[in-house]
Design a protein around this motif. Sequence first.
Motif, PDB file in Angstrom:
ATOM      1  N   ALA A  71       0.837  -1.208   0.000  1.00  0.00           N
ATOM      2  CA  ALA A  71       0.000   0.000   0.000  1.00  0.00           C
ATOM      3  C   ALA A  71       0.872   1.258   0.000  1.00  0.00           C
ATOM      4  O   ALA A  71       0.527   2.271  -0.622  1.00  0.00           O
ATOM      5  CB  ALA A  71      -0.927  -0.004   1.211  1.00  0.00           C
ATOM      6  N   PHE A  72       2.002   1.188   0.694  1.00  0.00           N
ATOM      7  CA  PHE A  72       2.972   2.287   0.723  1.00  0.00           C
ATOM      8  C   PHE A  72       3.475   2.554  -0.701  1.00  0.00           C
ATOM      9  O   PHE A  72       3.560   3.705  -1.157  1.00  0.00           O
ATOM     10  CB  PHE A  72       4.132   1.891   1.642  1.00  0.00           C
ATOM     11  N   GLY A  73       3.811   1.478  -1.428  1.00  0.00           N
ATOM     12  CA  GLY A  73       4.262   1.622  -2.807  1.00  0.00           C
ATOM     13  C   GLY A  73       3.198   2.237  -3.694  1.00  0.00           C
ATOM     14  O   GLY A  73       3.493   3.061  -4.573  1.00  0.00           O
ATOM     15  N   GLN A  74       1.948   1.851  -3.456  1.00  0.00           N
ATOM     16  CA  GLN A  74       0.850   2.422  -4.235  1.00  0.00           C
ATOM     17  C   GLN A  74       0.724   3.916  -3.973  1.00  0.00           C
ATOM     18  O   GLN A  74       0.488   4.707  -4.897  1.00  0.00           O
ATOM     19  CB  GLN A  74      -0.456   1.709  -3.854  1.00  0.00           C
ATOM     20  N   ARG A  75       0.926   4.315  -2.734  1.00  0.00           N
ATOM     21  CA  ARG A  75       0.800   5.734  -2.383  1.00  0.00           C
ATOM     22  C   ARG A  75       1.883   6.581  -3.064  1.00  0.00           C
ATOM     23  O   ARG A  75       1.592   7.649  -3.598  1.00  0.00           O
ATOM     24  CB  ARG A  75       0.866   5.918  -0.865  1.00  0.00           C
ATOM     25  N   VAL A  76       3.141   6.105  -3.047  1.00  0.00           N
ATOM     26  CA  VAL A  76       4.200   6.901  -3.687  1.00  0.00           C
ATOM     27  C   VAL A  76       4.007   6.934  -5.198  1.00  0.00           C
ATOM     28  O   VAL A  76       4.367   7.914  -5.859  1.00  0.00           O
ATOM     29  CB  VAL A  76       5.605   6.383  -3.309  1.00  0.00           C
ATOM     30  N   GLY A  77       3.405   5.857  -5.749  1.00  0.00           N
ATOM     31  CA  GLY A  77       3.069   5.880  -7.172  1.00  0.00           C
ATOM     32  C   GLY A  77       2.042   6.954  -7.482  1.00  0.00           C
ATOM     33  O   GLY A  77       2.139   7.669  -8.500  1.00  0.00           O
ATOM     34  N   GLU A  78       1.061   7.097  -6.603  1.00  0.00           N
ATOM     35  CA  GLU A  78       0.046   8.153  -6.771  1.00  0.00           C
ATOM     36  C   GLU A  78       0.668   9.539  -6.595  1.00  0.00           C
ATOM     37  O   GLU A  78       0.263  10.499  -7.261  1.00  0.00           O
ATOM     38  CB  GLU A  78      -1.077   7.943  -5.765  1.00  0.00           C
ATOM     39  N   MET A  79       1.643   9.642  -5.703  1.00  0.00           N
ATOM     40  CA  MET A  79       2.341  10.924  -5.520  1.00  0.00           C
ATOM     41  C   MET A  79       3.035  11.339  -6.809  1.00  0.00           C
ATOM     42  O   MET A  79       2.992  12.513  -7.215  1.00  0.00           O
ATOM     43  CB  MET A  79       3.381  10.818  -4.403  1.00  0.00           C
ATOM     44  N   PHE A  80       3.687  10.384  -7.480  1.00  0.00           N
ATOM     45  CA  PHE A  80       4.378  10.721  -8.721  1.00  0.00           C
ATOM     46  C   PHE A  80       3.378  11.111  -9.805  1.00  0.00           C
ATOM     47  O   PHE A  80       3.666  11.990 -10.643  1.00  0.00           O
ATOM     48  CB  PHE A  80       5.241   9.551  -9.189  1.00  0.00           C
ATOM     49  N   LEU A 129      11.088   3.340  -0.206  1.00  0.00           N
ATOM     50  CA  LEU A 129       9.796   3.945  -0.555  1.00  0.00           C
ATOM     51  C   LEU A 129       9.686   5.358   0.000  1.00  0.00           C
ATOM     52  O   LEU A 129       9.160   6.263  -0.667  1.00  0.00           O
ATOM     53  CB  LEU A 129       8.655   3.073  -0.024  1.00  0.00           C
ATOM     54  N   GLU A 130      10.194   5.561   1.217  1.00  0.00           N
ATOM     55  CA  GLU A 130      10.178   6.905   1.793  1.00  0.00           C
ATOM     56  C   GLU A 130      11.065   7.837   0.977  1.00  0.00           C
ATOM     57  O   GLU A 130      10.731   9.014   0.775  1.00  0.00           O
ATOM     58  CB  GLU A 130      10.653   6.833   3.247  1.00  0.00           C
ATOM     59  N   SER A 131      12.183   7.316   0.456  1.00  0.00           N
ATOM     60  CA  SER A 131      13.075   8.119  -0.391  1.00  0.00           C
ATOM     61  C   SER A 131      12.380   8.502  -1.696  1.00  0.00           C
ATOM     62  O   SER A 131      12.574   9.607  -2.212  1.00  0.00           O
ATOM     63  CB  SER A 131      14.361   7.342  -0.689  1.00  0.00           C
ATOM     64  N   ILE A 132      11.562   7.592  -2.238  1.00  0.00           N
ATOM     65  CA  ILE A 132      10.783   7.917  -3.445  1.00  0.00           C
ATOM     66  C   ILE A 132       9.811   9.046  -3.138  1.00  0.00           C
ATOM     67  O   ILE A 132       9.626   9.977  -3.936  1.00  0.00           O
ATOM     68  CB  ILE A 132      10.041   6.671  -3.963  1.00  0.00           C
ATOM     69  N   GLY A 133       9.163   8.978  -1.955  1.00  0.00           N
ATOM     70  CA  GLY A 133       8.267  10.065  -1.555  1.00  0.00           C
ATOM     71  C   GLY A 133       9.010  11.385  -1.436  1.00  0.00           C
ATOM     72  O   GLY A 133       8.512  12.441  -1.861  1.00  0.00           O
ATOM     73  N   ASP A 134      10.225  11.356  -0.874  1.00  0.00           N
ATOM     74  CA  ASP A 134      11.051  12.572  -0.775  1.00  0.00           C
ATOM     75  C   ASP A 134      11.384  13.109  -2.156  1.00  0.00           C
ATOM     76  O   ASP A 134      11.360  14.333  -2.383  1.00  0.00           O
ATOM     77  CB  ASP A 134      12.349  12.270  -0.012  1.00  0.00           C
TER      78      ASP A 134
END
Length: 584
Positions: A387-396, A462-467
């Motif tokens: 779910a974390f991965g899905q969220r960062v995908g939506e962020m991008f 994943l947190e780094s992708i969000g950053d």
Amino acid sequence: MSIAKIARNFAPTILNNMETNQNYLMAALQLLGALGLLIYGMRMMSEALQKMAGPQLRHILARMTTNRVTGMLTGTLVTCAVQSSSATTVMTVSFVSAGLLTLAQAISVIMGANIGTTLTAWIMSLGYNVDLTNVVYPSFALGIMLIYKKQHRYVGDFLFGTAFMFLSLVMLSATGKSMDLAHNEAVVSFFASFDTSSHLTILIFLAIGTLITCIVQSSAAVMAITILLCSTGVLPIYLGIALVMGENIGTTATANLVALGANTQARRAALAHLLFNVFGVMWVLIAFYPFVNMVCGIVGYDPTMNGQTAKLPVVLAMFHTCFNVINTAILIWLVPQMERVVCWLLPEKQEAKEKEDRETFRLKYIQTNLVQTPEIAVLQAQKETAAFGQRVGEMFDMVRTLFHETDAKDFSELFQQIEHDEDTTDKMEIEIARYLEQVSDGHLSDETKQKIRQMMREISELESIGDACYKLARTLERKQKSGKAFTAHQDEQLHALMLLCNQALTQMNTVMHGHRTDHDIRETYRIENDINQLRQQLKNENVAAVNNHEYDYAVGTLYIDMINELEKLGDYVVNMVEARFGRQ
């Protein structure tokens, strides 16, 4: 008569009473100790088997539930293996909470768990009819040797748990004989004062069995006490069976308690367990005496005759089996109806609007109160990481929309959403890591330890992708505030680089939501190679364009910042996929 003479006459009586009371106190302590050893031994067996099975146990529950019959058989086999219906039920509730099992599948597994738990009663009845001391000591000896061998330590733990359980049964049997309750007038007269032909008496003992099971949180302990009292001959079989019926209701308390903080579907699964057993108790109460007499006839026990106490443990085990098998045979065909009933009793709460729900941080799959075994904890963490991965995908996706946004108000709102989501990704990393640390405090299999290390790395990437997404948004905000604009060629090249990054994120989420053996890591490497080649090409073009004064240095700086951050995002994706595949 003098005081001295009175003392001489009553002294023996007083001393005898004191000695009798002391004997009963010691017997009571021995009984409590044996029950504690029984619970500990069964827990040790259950945990050892779950560690030996590892993720296979999760896969069995998740995959072998294609229909209600296979779900029921799966629940039966798993419960026979782990020797705990509570463990199976809690696992099932956790699976429902994590979205791996539907409510209908969970109900069928719980039905099977009720059949599987009857094996415990048969083992206990065996302990009252067979001398298990010949099994106990060899199990201890072999177990201690295996425990110190890393490869077989879980088998050693299982043997130790088995030995403890058998030893407790030997102790219970010996304690029951030493108490000699059959010749204790007070105890015999107490149970004889109850009218066994009255349904009110049966209901009273049913309530007592339910209450005690809820308090001690162990149906095995209540079953052991019931067998002990019946085997001594002081507890009539009808009252013993009433206690067993109450134990069937009381054992549902464990799953309902752990499901209190879970989602609605998990609470429905736990409620279905309660309704299943309550329904069974209701129809047995209607035909109580004929049904009990039928069970006694199967064993060859006549409830109207005294004696035959050796058969009473077998009668209780047979009743427990018949009760659950017949109840399952009736309700297995009514799973859809049970599903509708629990959905009606526990309606889904009205969900908040999608925007409001997104702004409220909470983990979706991890329920800390459902942590019963490391294997289930790992499962929940894996779902949460996906779910974390899905969220960062939506962020991008929002960053790509921001790149093309021209309206100032819409740009500001979208940037604030990205900023909020970046803060959420920080919280998700911390909460999942904290949860995994909590799981790490337990005794884990080597495979589970490796998975936890992998997930720790995954959530960091994943947190780094969000950053990276947030830094891209900040660069676009700087460009918007400066009034600068990219050239058509820059827009086109950045769009192409973003498209490659989006492909990388899509591939990453595909890998995270499936089994790694179903995917090829070379696809991720191919996309990463394309990103690196395009990045180098764009950097070279940028140097030439600035030197040729096609655009000013400030625009070139913003352009390079975007390129560098997109390239870093691609690196984080590769690191994430490598962690998923167990590569360093």
